[in-house]
Design a protein around this motif. Structure first.
Motif, short mmCIF file in Angstrom:
data_model
loop_
_atom_site.label_atom_id
_atom_site.label_comp_id
_atom_site.label_asym_id
_atom_site.label_seq_id
_atom_site.Cartn_x
_atom_site.Cartn_y
_atom_site.Cartn_z
N ALA A 1 0.83 -1.21 0.00
CA ALA A 1 0.00 0.00 0.00
C ALA A 1 0.86 1.26 0.00
O ALA A 1 0.59 2.22 -0.73
N VAL A 2 1.92 1.25 0.81
CA VAL A 2 2.83 2.40 0.85
C VAL A 2 3.51 2.60 -0.50
O VAL A 2 3.62 3.73 -1.01
N LEU A 3 3.94 1.49 -1.12
CA LEU A 3 4.61 1.59 -2.42
C LEU A 3 3.68 2.12 -3.50
O LEU A 3 4.08 2.96 -4.32
N ILE A 4 2.44 1.65 -3.52
CA ILE A 4 1.52 2.12 -4.56
C ILE A 4 1.12 3.57 -4.31
O ILE A 4 0.87 4.33 -5.25
N ALA A 5 1.08 3.98 -3.02
CA ALA A 5 0.81 5.39 -2.72
C ALA A 5 1.94 6.28 -3.23
O ALA A 5 1.69 7.36 -3.79
N VAL A 6 3.18 5.82 -3.03
CA VAL A 6 4.34 6.57 -3.56
C VAL A 6 4.25 6.65 -5.08
O VAL A 6 4.48 7.72 -5.67
N ASN A 7 3.89 5.54 -5.72
CA ASN A 7 3.78 5.50 -7.18
C ASN A 7 2.70 6.45 -7.67
O ASN A 7 2.92 7.28 -8.57
N TRP A 8 1.50 6.35 -7.08
CA TRP A 8 0.39 7.22 -7.49
C TRP A 8 0.72 8.69 -7.24
O TRP A 8 0.48 9.55 -8.10
N GLY A 9 1.26 8.98 -6.06
CA GLY A 9 1.56 10.37 -5.72
C GLY A 9 2.61 10.97 -6.64
O GLY A 9 2.48 12.12 -7.08
N THR A 10 3.66 10.20 -6.91
CA THR A 10 4.71 10.68 -7.82
C THR A 10 4.15 10.93 -9.21
O THR A 10 4.48 11.93 -9.87
N TYR A 11 3.29 10.01 -9.67
CA TYR A 11 2.70 10.15 -11.01
C TYR A 11 1.84 11.41 -11.09
O TYR A 11 1.96 12.19 -12.05
N SER B 1 3.03 18.72 -13.00
CA SER B 1 4.23 19.57 -13.05
C SER B 1 4.82 19.58 -14.45
O SER B 1 6.00 19.91 -14.62
N SER B 2 4.01 19.17 -15.44
CA SER B 2 4.43 19.16 -16.85
C SER B 2 5.64 18.26 -17.08
O SER B 2 6.60 18.62 -17.77
N ARG B 3 5.58 17.05 -16.49
CA ARG B 3 6.65 16.07 -16.67
C ARG B 3 6.07 14.74 -17.13
O ARG B 3 6.47 13.67 -16.68
N VAL B 4 5.11 14.82 -18.03
CA VAL B 4 4.44 13.62 -18.54
C VAL B 4 5.43 12.73 -19.29
O VAL B 4 5.38 11.50 -19.19
N VAL B 5 6.35 13.33 -20.04
CA VAL B 5 7.35 12.55 -20.79
C VAL B 5 8.18 11.71 -19.82
O VAL B 5 8.50 10.55 -20.11
N GLU B 6 8.51 12.27 -18.67
CA GLU B 6 9.32 11.52 -17.70
C GLU B 6 8.53 10.37 -17.08
O GLU B 6 9.09 9.33 -16.75
N THR B 7 7.20 10.55 -16.94
CA THR B 7 6.39 9.42 -16.44
C THR B 7 6.41 8.28 -17.46
O THR B 7 6.46 7.11 -17.08
N ALA B 8 6.36 8.64 -18.75
CA ALA B 8 6.43 7.61 -19.79
C ALA B 8 7.75 6.85 -19.70
O ALA B 8 7.78 5.62 -19.79
N LEU B 9 8.84 7.59 -19.48
CA LEU B 9 10.14 6.95 -19.33
C LEU B 9 10.12 5.97 -18.16
O LEU B 9 10.64 4.85 -18.25
N GLY B 10 9.49 6.36 -17.05
CA GLY B 10 9.41 5.49 -15.88
C GLY B 10 8.77 4.16 -16.19
O GLY B 10 9.27 3.10 -15.77
N TYR B 11 7.68 4.19 -16.94
CA TYR B 11 6.98 2.93 -17.24
C TYR B 11 7.64 2.16 -18.37
O TYR B 11 7.45 0.96 -18.49
N PHE B 12 8.45 2.85 -19.20
CA PHE B 12 9.25 2.12 -20.19
C PHE B 12 10.34 1.30 -19.50
O PHE B 12 10.63 0.18 -19.93
N HIS C 1 20.34 16.19 -14.18
CA HIS C 1 20.23 15.42 -12.94
C HIS C 1 19.63 14.07 -13.31
O HIS C 1 19.14 13.88 -14.43
N LEU C 2 19.65 13.13 -12.37
CA LEU C 2 19.01 11.85 -12.63
C LEU C 2 17.51 12.06 -12.88
O LEU C 2 16.89 12.90 -12.22
N PRO C 3 16.92 11.32 -13.82
CA PRO C 3 15.48 11.42 -14.03
C PRO C 3 14.74 10.75 -12.88
O PRO C 3 14.19 9.67 -13.00
N TYR C 4 14.74 11.45 -11.70
CA TYR C 4 14.29 10.79 -10.46
C TYR C 4 12.81 10.45 -10.48
O TYR C 4 12.39 9.47 -9.86
N VAL C 5 11.99 11.24 -11.20
CA VAL C 5 10.57 10.90 -11.29
C VAL C 5 10.41 9.53 -11.96
O VAL C 5 9.69 8.66 -11.47
N ALA C 6 11.11 9.35 -13.08
CA ALA C 6 11.04 8.07 -13.79
C ALA C 6 11.57 6.93 -12.93
O ALA C 6 10.98 5.84 -12.88
N LEU C 7 12.67 7.16 -12.23
CA LEU C 7 13.28 6.11 -11.41
C LEU C 7 12.40 5.76 -10.21
O LEU C 7 12.27 4.58 -9.86
#
Length: 310
Positions: free
Chosen positions: A78-88, A94-105, A147-153
């Motif tokens: 539950a904590v992990l999926i909350a982190v995932n949902w919140g980050t997404y 925050s106009s970082r949709v491309v980086e979310t795509a990278l995360g799921y790639f 910097h590292l693409p931390y959202v994707a990671l």
């Protein structure tokens, strides 16, 4: 329509819905990410509870509540999926949709690494090649971003670890989503109460449409998950592996075509390497699946031959 074809349709519908999530979460502004996340949790519990009631499927809850080990695993999930949902949600708004795509790639590559480090699995040569190419891609993108693409990671790591825990618990999707959301419900309600009392809540203040969309987040969370479960029961693992790229491709299209996020040459090169890694990974998966199928067919044929010669 064959059962397998129906499974592919379910899977395509699920991944298409996930692919267009950026559009939906953009519509939930001006609510801040944490408010959206809290409402997503609360309304998911409400919707899935109604669904389980309609299905008369509450018998799983008693044995689960008596199993402390599984409850502990569910809490971590539950904590992990909350982190995932919140980050997404944060990234989309925050106009970082491309980086979310990278995360799921790169999520499949992270799952492979978790298999090596946690489950002590051995990688085949092509799998190591895919991981190496993916690592090079992240390095190039880090230089491009500065910097590292931390959202994707964070998205890839949280979802990869979540998948690992879910695999060990083996809860059906509706029951799993209900329990995970229920674990998060009290903190979510406490946060919403504080936000309302402090005057910072946007829910019910923006428009009727905004309020309806916030409530509908529960339905939107559960529906693709249930569709995916229908696909997983009907489609071979290799087929699901190919389908999973539909969502990040659509997210990337949303980021570039709808929201005009930048894609400089270095970023395109980084994504190109990620796609190359995924091609290598997918080809290896298909070859492995075919080899396994041939091995099983050969074993069955030998067994049949042995029986007929007795």
């Amino acid at each position: 329509m064959s059962d397998e074809r129906r499974g592919y349709l379910y899977g395509l519908a699920a991944y298409t819905m996930w692919g267009f999530f950026p559009i939906y979460f953009k519509l939930l502004q001006p609510s801040p990410p944490l408010e959206i996340l809290a409402h997503r949790v609360v309304w998911s519990v409400v919707f899935v509870a109604l669904l389980l009631t309609a299905m008369r499927n509450w018998r799983f809850l008693g044995p689960l509540l008596r199993d402390r080990r599984r409850l502990g695993g569910i809490t971590v999930a539950a904590v992990l999926i909350a982190v995932n949902w919140g980050t997404y949600i944060y990234a989309v708004n925050s106009s970082r949709v491309v980086e979310t795509a990278l995360g799921y790639f790169i999520t499949p590559l992270v799952v492979v690494l978790l298999g090596v480090t946690v489950l002590r699995e051995r990688l085949r040569g092509l799998q190591w090649a895919a991981v190496g190419i993916g690592t090079l891609a992240v390095a190039i993108l880090a230089v491009d971003y500065g910097h590292l693409p931390y959202v994707a990671l964070v998205l890839a790591a949280s979802f990869g670890c979540y998948s690992l825990i879910k695999k060990r618990m083996s809860l059906p999707p509706a029951e799993g989503l209900f329990v995970e959301s229920a674990v998060l419900t009290l903190p979510a309600l406490a946060f919403l109460a504080w936000l309302t009392l402090s005057g910072g809540a946007e829910f019910g203040q923006v428009s009727v449409t905004h309020t309806i969309l916030m409530v509908f987040a529960g339905v939107l969370t559960a529906t693709p998950l249930l569709l995916f479960a229908g696909a997983a029961n009907r489609v071979p693992l290799v087929g699901l592996g190919v389908l999973q790229y539909v969502a990040p491709i659509l997210q990337l299209a949303c980021g570039v075509l709808l929201y005009h996020e930048p894609m400089p040459p270095a970023r395109i090169a980084g994504f190109g390497l990620v796609w190359l890694a995924l091609v290598v990974f997918t080809v290896d998966g298909i070859r492995s699946a075919r080899a396994t199928a041939r091995s099983r067919a050969s074993a069955a044929e030998m067994s049949a031959t042995a029986l007929t010669t007795r």
